[in-house]
Design an enzyme around this catalytic site. Structure first.
Site, PDB file in Angstrom:
ATOM      1  N   VAL A   1      38.609  15.285 -23.575  1.00 14.77           N
ATOM      2  CA  VAL A   1      39.421  16.251 -24.705  1.00 14.77           C
ATOM      3  C   VAL A   1      40.888  15.978 -24.495  1.00 14.77           C
ATOM      4  O   VAL A   1      41.393  16.585 -23.360  1.00 14.77           O
ATOM      5  CB  VAL A   1      38.950  17.581 -24.787  1.00 14.77           C
ATOM      6  CG1 VAL A   1      39.711  18.454 -25.728  1.00 14.77           C
ATOM      7  CG2 VAL A   1      37.456  17.871 -24.890  1.00 14.77           C
ATOM      8  N   ASP A  22      33.992   5.776 -26.780  1.00 19.65           N
ATOM      9  CA  ASP A  22      35.066   6.527 -26.971  1.00 19.65           C
ATOM     10  C   ASP A  22      35.055   7.386 -28.173  1.00 19.65           C
ATOM     11  O   ASP A  22      34.306   7.162 -29.139  1.00 19.65           O
ATOM     12  CB  ASP A  22      36.189   5.291 -27.450  1.00 19.65           C
ATOM     13  CG  ASP A  22      37.597   5.777 -27.648  1.00 19.65           C
ATOM     14  OD1 ASP A  22      38.002   7.047 -27.417  1.00 19.65           O
ATOM     15  OD2 ASP A  22      38.383   4.922 -27.160  1.00 19.65           O
ATOM     16  N   LYS A  35      41.645   7.003 -43.112  1.00 15.00           N
ATOM     17  CA  LYS A  35      41.493   7.997 -44.495  1.00 15.00           C
ATOM     18  C   LYS A  35      43.006   8.118 -45.391  1.00 15.00           C
ATOM     19  O   LYS A  35      42.814   8.138 -46.279  1.00 15.00           O
ATOM     20  CB  LYS A  35      40.678   9.449 -44.152  1.00 15.00           C
ATOM     21  CG  LYS A  35      40.486   9.876 -45.215  1.00 15.00           C
ATOM     22  CD  LYS A  35      39.876  11.439 -44.790  1.00 15.00           C
ATOM     23  CE  LYS A  35      39.763  12.249 -45.998  1.00 15.00           C
ATOM     24  NZ  LYS A  35      38.561  13.380 -45.873  1.00 15.00           N
ATOM     25  N   ARG A  43      32.239 -23.612 -50.521  1.00 17.18           N
ATOM     26  CA  ARG A  43      31.808 -24.351 -52.056  1.00 17.18           C
ATOM     27  C   ARG A  43      30.555 -24.113 -52.426  1.00 17.18           C
ATOM     28  O   ARG A  43      30.403 -23.786 -53.460  1.00 17.18           O
ATOM     29  CB  ARG A  43      32.490 -25.801 -51.764  1.00 17.18           C
ATOM     30  CG  ARG A  43      33.745 -26.194 -51.503  1.00 17.18           C
ATOM     31  CD  ARG A  43      34.154 -27.667 -51.656  1.00 17.18           C
ATOM     32  NE  ARG A  43      33.303 -28.494 -51.010  1.00 17.18           N
ATOM     33  CZ  ARG A  43      33.477 -28.880 -49.979  1.00 17.18           C
ATOM     34  NH1 ARG A  43      34.414 -28.179 -49.233  1.00 17.18           N
ATOM     35  NH2 ARG A  43      32.517 -29.451 -49.237  1.00 17.18           N
ATOM     36  N   TYR A  44      29.703 -24.173 -51.643  1.00 14.51           N
ATOM     37  CA  TYR A  44      28.167 -23.823 -51.741  1.00 14.51           C
ATOM     38  C   TYR A  44      27.531 -23.615 -50.491  1.00 14.51           C
ATOM     39  O   TYR A  44      28.119 -23.747 -49.440  1.00 14.51           O
ATOM     40  CB  TYR A  44      27.650 -25.017 -52.724  1.00 14.51           C
ATOM     41  CG  TYR A  44      27.619 -26.522 -52.121  1.00 14.51           C
ATOM     42  CD1 TYR A  44      26.615 -26.884 -50.997  1.00 14.51           C
ATOM     43  CD2 TYR A  44      28.892 -27.232 -52.406  1.00 14.51           C
ATOM     44  CE1 TYR A  44      26.756 -28.097 -50.554  1.00 14.51           C
ATOM     45  CE2 TYR A  44      28.549 -28.358 -51.806  1.00 14.51           C
ATOM     46  CZ  TYR A  44      27.736 -29.024 -50.789  1.00 14.51           C
ATOM     47  OH  TYR A  44      28.008 -30.183 -50.306  1.00 14.51           O
ATOM     48  N   HIS A  72      21.849 -32.777 -38.376  1.00  7.57           N
ATOM     49  CA  HIS A  72      20.940 -31.855 -38.792  1.00  7.57           C
ATOM     50  C   HIS A  72      20.835 -30.847 -37.893  1.00  7.57           C
ATOM     51  O   HIS A  72      19.421 -30.772 -37.549  1.00  7.57           O
ATOM     52  CB  HIS A  72      19.919 -32.491 -39.503  1.00  7.57           C
ATOM     53  CG  HIS A  72      20.418 -33.362 -40.729  1.00  7.57           C
ATOM     54  ND1 HIS A  72      21.283 -33.307 -41.493  1.00  7.57           N
ATOM     55  CD2 HIS A  72      20.062 -34.733 -40.943  1.00  7.57           C
ATOM     56  CE1 HIS A  72      21.524 -34.115 -42.376  1.00  7.57           C
ATOM     57  NE2 HIS A  72      20.593 -35.457 -41.883  1.00  7.57           N
ATOM     58  N   GLY A  89      27.653 -40.322 -39.777  1.00 11.82           N
ATOM     59  CA  GLY A  89      27.662 -39.066 -40.493  1.00 11.82           C
ATOM     60  C   GLY A  89      27.313 -37.747 -39.533  1.00 11.82           C
ATOM     61  O   GLY A  89      26.896 -36.781 -40.082  1.00 11.82           O
ATOM     62  N   GLU A 126      31.049 -36.737 -39.497  1.00 12.11           N
ATOM     63  CA  GLU A 126      31.534 -35.667 -40.235  1.00 12.11           C
ATOM     64  C   GLU A 126      32.545 -34.768 -39.241  1.00 12.11           C
ATOM     65  O   GLU A 126      33.301 -34.262 -39.882  1.00 12.11           O
ATOM     66  CB  GLU A 126      30.335 -34.642 -40.527  1.00 12.11           C
ATOM     67  CG  GLU A 126      29.573 -35.336 -41.802  1.00 12.11           C
ATOM     68  CD  GLU A 126      29.948 -35.253 -43.002  1.00 12.11           C
ATOM     69  OE1 GLU A 126      30.925 -34.184 -43.160  1.00 12.11           O
ATOM     70  OE2 GLU A 126      29.487 -35.418 -44.030  1.00 12.11           O
TER      71      GLU A 126
END
Length: 308
Positions: free
Chosen positions: A15, A76, A88, A158-159, A216, A245, A268
């Protein structure tokens, strides 16, 4: 803290900050007259900025042999309480849980004050950090019966794995795998890099250089040698077809001889803890090639990749 609150620290430090002069100073709204009057009546000064480093609970439980009692002492209470109170009231209080924000906030203070946008961003990081912190405690005490995950968005991709799928990257991945050159990392790049780093980690502390080639998520060849070029030659000899690649990772800094050898192929992503300047200059000549600096010391140990 005791001098400010007029109340002594007690219970072995459990405390200390849980006091109205602290939380009143954080939560009091300066735009409400009744709040201002109550603060003045009780001698509560408004607090404009809070920076907290939480007890290292997750670091403690990651150490072998940590006892339950030792883990409990690293939970903590006052820190998250102050962070949440300040977050807040972020309309008027700046709150910092991530040391990376020290310099940007200092720069804004020197320029005249922390902006509302920055205070809101900092508050969001706090709630993410405290949620992950409490989640780690629940996971530990639950002994496998619970699991929590949380993280900040690092990148909109991008995807996803396939062109019709959406994807985003969360957590600290880009701090561990820092892009230096080339197109933005794709979903498949990230998955491949993660696999490459996991494999390279097995060889990182060895005395010799190691080079791994992956395609891969699958290792196509791993070589160990006196220098990165020799390691590459041994890895490449395992399967000369698959490196096209693919991903190449070195546990030692990328040298010019290695750069010349790899530059003959289409790859790559190239990864290493560092790149010699002349090697980096050569590798950057191919615009589409992605170059990534690996920071193994930033990799977290099996815990939620969240702020804080």
């Amino acid at each position: 803290m005791s001098d400010y609150t007029g109340f002594p620290e007690m219970l072995d430090g459990r405390v200390k900050t849980l006091h109205p002069k602290i939380h009143g100073g954080l939560l009091g709204r300066r735009d409400l007259p009744e709040h201002v009057r109550a603060m003045r009546e009780h001698g509560i000064e408004p607090i404009d900025l809070v920076a907290v480093n939480l007890y290292p609970f997750r670091e403690t439980i990651a150490r072998p042999g940590t006892t339950l009692a030792e883990a409990i002492e690293q939970i903590d209470i006052g820190g998250p309480s102050m962070l949440r109170s300040a977050a807040k009231n972020h309309a008027q209080v700046s709150v910092i849980v991530d040391p990376d924000d020290y310099e940007p906030v200092l720069a804004e203070l020197r320029a005249g004050g922390v902006t509302p946008e920055t205070r809101r961003r900092l508050a969001l990081k706090v709630f993410c950090a405290t949620a992950c912190y409490d989640g780690a405690i629940a996971d530990y005490l639950g002994q496998g019966g619970t699991f929590h995950w949380g993280g900040r968005k690092a990148l909109d991709m991008r995807y996803g794995e396939n062109p019709h799928q959406a994807a985003a990257l969360y957590g600290d991945f880009l701090r561990v795998a820092e892009p230096l050159h080339g197109k933005e990392l794709s979903y498949n790049n990230v998955v491949d890099i993660d696999a490459a780093l996991a494999l390279a980690e097995e060889f990182r502390r060895g005395p010799e250089a190691a080079v791994a080639i992956l395609k891969h998520n699958t290792p196509c060849g791993v070589g160990v040698g006196r220098d990165p070029l020799e390691a590459w030659e041994r890895a490449y000899a395992t399967d000369p077809e698959s490196p096209f690649g693919g991903i190449v990772v070195s546990t030692h800094p990328w040298t010019l001889p290695l750069a010349r050898a790899v530059d003959e192929l289409f790859t790559e992503v190239l990864i290493a803890p560092d790149f010699e300047p002349d090697a980096l200059e050569l590798l950057r000549r191919k615009k589409a090639r992605r170059i990534v600096r690996w920071h193994p010391e930033r990799r977290r140990r099996r815990r939620p990749p969240c702020a804080g």
